[in-house]
Motif scaffolding. Structure first.
Motif, PDB file in Angstrom:
ATOM      1  N   UNK A  29       0.813  -1.211   0.000  1.00 21.48           N
ATOM      2  CA  UNK A  29       0.000   0.000   0.000  1.00 21.48           C
ATOM      3  C   UNK A  29       0.847   1.261   0.000  1.00 21.48           C
ATOM      4  N   UNK A  30       2.038   1.202   0.551  1.00 20.29           N
ATOM      5  CA  UNK A  30       2.862   2.399   0.673  1.00 20.29           C
ATOM      6  C   UNK A  30       3.889   2.545  -0.436  1.00 20.29           C
ATOM      7  N   UNK A  31       3.949   1.574  -1.338  1.00 19.04           N
ATOM      8  CA  UNK A  31       4.877   1.694  -2.461  1.00 19.04           C
ATOM      9  C   UNK A  31       4.460   2.874  -3.320  1.00 19.04           C
ATOM     10  N   UNK A  32       5.425   3.448  -3.981  1.00 23.98           N
ATOM     11  CA  UNK A  32       5.127   4.548  -4.891  1.00 23.98           C
ATOM     12  C   UNK A  32       4.475   3.963  -6.140  1.00 23.98           C
ATOM     13  N   UNK A  33       3.157   4.036  -6.190  1.00 26.46           N
ATOM     14  CA  UNK A  33       2.427   3.555  -7.359  1.00 26.46           C
ATOM     15  C   UNK A  33       1.575   4.699  -7.885  1.00 26.46           C
ATOM     16  N   UNK A  34       1.371   4.695  -9.176  1.00 24.05           N
ATOM     17  CA  UNK A  34       0.489   5.679  -9.791  1.00 24.05           C
ATOM     18  C   UNK A  34      -0.909   5.070  -9.797  1.00 24.05           C
ATOM     19  N   UNK A  50      -9.163 -11.182 -11.978  1.00 20.20           N
ATOM     20  CA  UNK A  50     -10.460 -11.803 -11.709  1.00 20.20           C
ATOM     21  C   UNK A  50     -11.470 -10.715 -11.384  1.00 20.20           C
ATOM     22  N   UNK A  51     -11.041  -9.753 -10.551  1.00 19.21           N
ATOM     23  CA  UNK A  51     -11.914  -8.628 -10.226  1.00 19.21           C
ATOM     24  C   UNK A  51     -11.074  -7.449  -9.756  1.00 19.21           C
ATOM     25  N   UNK A  52     -11.592  -6.270 -10.020  1.00 18.09           N
ATOM     26  CA  UNK A  52     -10.982  -5.036  -9.526  1.00 18.09           C
ATOM     27  C   UNK A  52     -12.136  -4.077  -9.260  1.00 18.09           C
ATOM     28  N   UNK A  53     -12.313  -3.714  -8.003  1.00 15.59           N
ATOM     29  CA  UNK A  53     -13.387  -2.789  -7.645  1.00 15.59           C
ATOM     30  C   UNK A  53     -12.793  -1.648  -6.841  1.00 15.59           C
ATOM     31  N   UNK A  54     -13.555  -0.554  -6.814  1.00 22.61           N
ATOM     32  CA  UNK A  54     -13.029   0.637  -6.182  1.00 22.61           C
ATOM     33  C   UNK A  54     -14.082   1.222  -5.243  1.00 22.61           C
ATOM     34  N   UNK A  55     -13.690   1.422  -3.999  1.00 23.90           N
ATOM     35  CA  UNK A  55     -14.559   2.039  -3.004  1.00 23.90           C
ATOM     36  C   UNK A  55     -14.140   3.500  -2.852  1.00 23.90           C
ATOM     37  N   UNK A  56     -14.716   4.171  -1.893  1.00 22.95           N
ATOM     38  CA  UNK A  56     -14.355   5.569  -1.674  1.00 22.95           C
ATOM     39  C   UNK A  56     -12.919   5.720  -1.172  1.00 22.95           C
ATOM     40  N   UNK A  57     -12.331   4.634  -0.678  1.00 22.99           N
ATOM     41  CA  UNK A  57     -10.990   4.736  -0.102  1.00 22.99           C
ATOM     42  C   UNK A  57      -9.954   3.779  -0.675  1.00 22.99           C
ATOM     43  N   UNK A  58     -10.394   2.703  -1.367  1.00 24.29           N
ATOM     44  CA  UNK A  58      -9.443   1.686  -1.807  1.00 24.29           C
ATOM     45  C   UNK A  58      -9.774   1.107  -3.177  1.00 24.29           C
ATOM     46  N   UNK A  59      -8.718   0.689  -3.864  1.00 26.24           N
ATOM     47  CA  UNK A  59      -8.822  -0.174  -5.024  1.00 26.24           C
ATOM     48  C   UNK A  59      -8.549  -1.582  -4.507  1.00 26.24           C
ATOM     49  N   UNK A  60      -9.469  -2.501  -4.780  1.00 23.44           N
ATOM     50  CA  UNK A  60      -9.340  -3.876  -4.297  1.00 23.44           C
ATOM     51  C   UNK A  60      -9.262  -4.778  -5.524  1.00 23.44           C
ATOM     52  N   UNK A  61      -8.146  -5.492  -5.650  1.00 22.04           N
ATOM     53  CA  UNK A  61      -7.891  -6.310  -6.830  1.00 22.04           C
ATOM     54  C   UNK A  61      -7.703  -7.761  -6.409  1.00 22.04           C
ATOM     55  N   UNK A  62      -8.405  -8.645  -7.099  1.00 21.68           N
ATOM     56  CA  UNK A  62      -8.149 -10.081  -6.973  1.00 21.68           C
ATOM     57  C   UNK A  62      -7.532 -10.510  -8.293  1.00 21.68           C
ATOM     58  N   UNK A  63      -6.254 -10.896  -8.230  1.00 21.58           N
ATOM     59  CA  UNK A  63      -5.549 -11.223  -9.474  1.00 21.58           C
ATOM     60  C   UNK A  63      -5.999 -12.571 -10.015  1.00 21.58           C
ATOM     61  N   UNK A  64      -5.452 -12.943 -11.146  1.00 23.65           N
ATOM     62  CA  UNK A  64      -5.862 -14.179 -11.813  1.00 23.65           C
ATOM     63  C   UNK A  64      -5.497 -15.442 -11.042  1.00 23.65           C
ATOM     64  N   UNK A  65      -4.642 -15.316 -10.016  1.00 18.63           N
ATOM     65  CA  UNK A  65      -4.304 -16.451  -9.155  1.00 18.63           C
ATOM     66  C   UNK A  65      -5.170 -16.497  -7.910  1.00 18.63           C
ATOM     67  N   UNK A  66      -6.074 -15.504  -7.753  1.00 20.33           N
ATOM     68  CA  UNK A  66      -6.947 -15.467  -6.587  1.00 20.33           C
ATOM     69  C   UNK A  66      -6.383 -14.678  -5.416  1.00 20.33           C
ATOM     70  N   UNK A  67      -5.211 -14.079  -5.578  1.00 26.96           N
ATOM     71  CA  UNK A  67      -4.612 -13.288  -4.506  1.00 26.96           C
ATOM     72  C   UNK A  67      -5.204 -11.879  -4.505  1.00 26.96           C
ATOM     73  N   UNK A  68      -5.561 -11.376  -3.314  1.00 26.80           N
ATOM     74  CA  UNK A  68      -6.158 -10.051  -3.196  1.00 26.80           C
ATOM     75  C   UNK A  68      -5.131  -9.021  -2.750  1.00 26.80           C
ATOM     76  N   UNK A  69      -5.187  -7.858  -3.376  1.00 26.44           N
ATOM     77  CA  UNK A  69      -4.340  -6.722  -3.008  1.00 26.44           C
ATOM     78  C   UNK A  69      -5.235  -5.505  -2.859  1.00 26.44           C
ATOM     79  N   UNK A  70      -4.860  -4.627  -1.952  1.00 24.52           N
ATOM     80  CA  UNK A  70      -5.586  -3.369  -1.791  1.00 24.52           C
ATOM     81  C   UNK A  70      -4.615  -2.214  -1.940  1.00 24.52           C
ATOM     82  N   UNK A  71      -5.105  -1.144  -2.524  1.00 24.73           N
ATOM     83  CA  UNK A  71      -4.312   0.057  -2.729  1.00 24.73           C
ATOM     84  C   UNK A  71      -5.106   1.243  -2.205  1.00 24.73           C
ATOM     85  N   UNK A  72      -4.488   2.068  -1.428  1.00 22.36           N
ATOM     86  CA  UNK A  72      -5.152   3.259  -0.913  1.00 22.36           C
ATOM     87  C   UNK A  72      -5.282   4.298  -2.020  1.00 22.36           C
TER      88      UNK A  72
END
Length: 175
Positions: A29-34, A50-72
């Protein structure tokens, strides 16, 4: 004594694994990402998941392997995606960058947005892309008047960018 050593070792391993997992997520979450580029790439299918959704505070991604990542998301900007429609829409609160489909794909819309004090935030033509949504980044913690024109049809609505507001606007019917 041996059983006690094994139990202590297992407890330490569990605690370290939990801390390690939290640390990795925080580092991600703290990496320098655009984040705007990442959101755009999922929205335009430049990046697949698999999925990528966006809330008011986060981008939530489930990659093609089923692993979930969140980005602020940025602290001062709010993502909102609008799908103007004429005949067909769907209920939506948080936008799915990989799943939501609007009626009017690849169309140009004249979009005018002003804040409640009358300050113009946006006044330009934007394309809806292949998913039929127009993606916008607006300042947080405000309410806006949005006017959209398309082929002689118009819609006006208010959109707000407060914590827990929806990021997917599918209620703007052009008439």
């Amino acid at each position: 004594m041996r059983v006690k050593t094994i139990i202590v070792t297992l407890l330490v391993a569990v605690v370290l694994a939990a801390c390690s997992s939290n640390s990795n997520e925080e580092t991600k979450n703290n990496q320098e990402v655009d984040i705007k580029k990442i959101v755009q790439d999922y929205s335009t299918d430049e990046i697949t998941a698999q999925s990528a959704s966006i809330t008011s505070e986060q981008l939530i991604v489930t990659d093609n392997n089923g692993d979930e990542s969140t980005y602020s998301l940025p602290e001062d900007e709010f993502f909102v995606s609008i799908a103007p429609f004429i005949n067909e829409t769907h209920p939506c609160t948080n936008h799915s960058l990989t799943g939501c489909q609007g009626e009017l794909a690849n169309k140009d819309f004249e979009i005018y947005i002003e804040d409640m004090d009358g300050n113009v935030i946006l006044d330009e033509t934007r394309n809806s892309g292949s998913n039929g949504f127009v993606d916008l980044w607006l300042p947080r913690e405000q309410t806006y008047r949005v006017k959209i024109n398309f082929e002689g049809k118009q819609v006006e609505s208010e959109v707000s960018t407060f914590k827990n507001d929806g990021t997917c606007i599918t209620s703007m019917q052009l008439t």
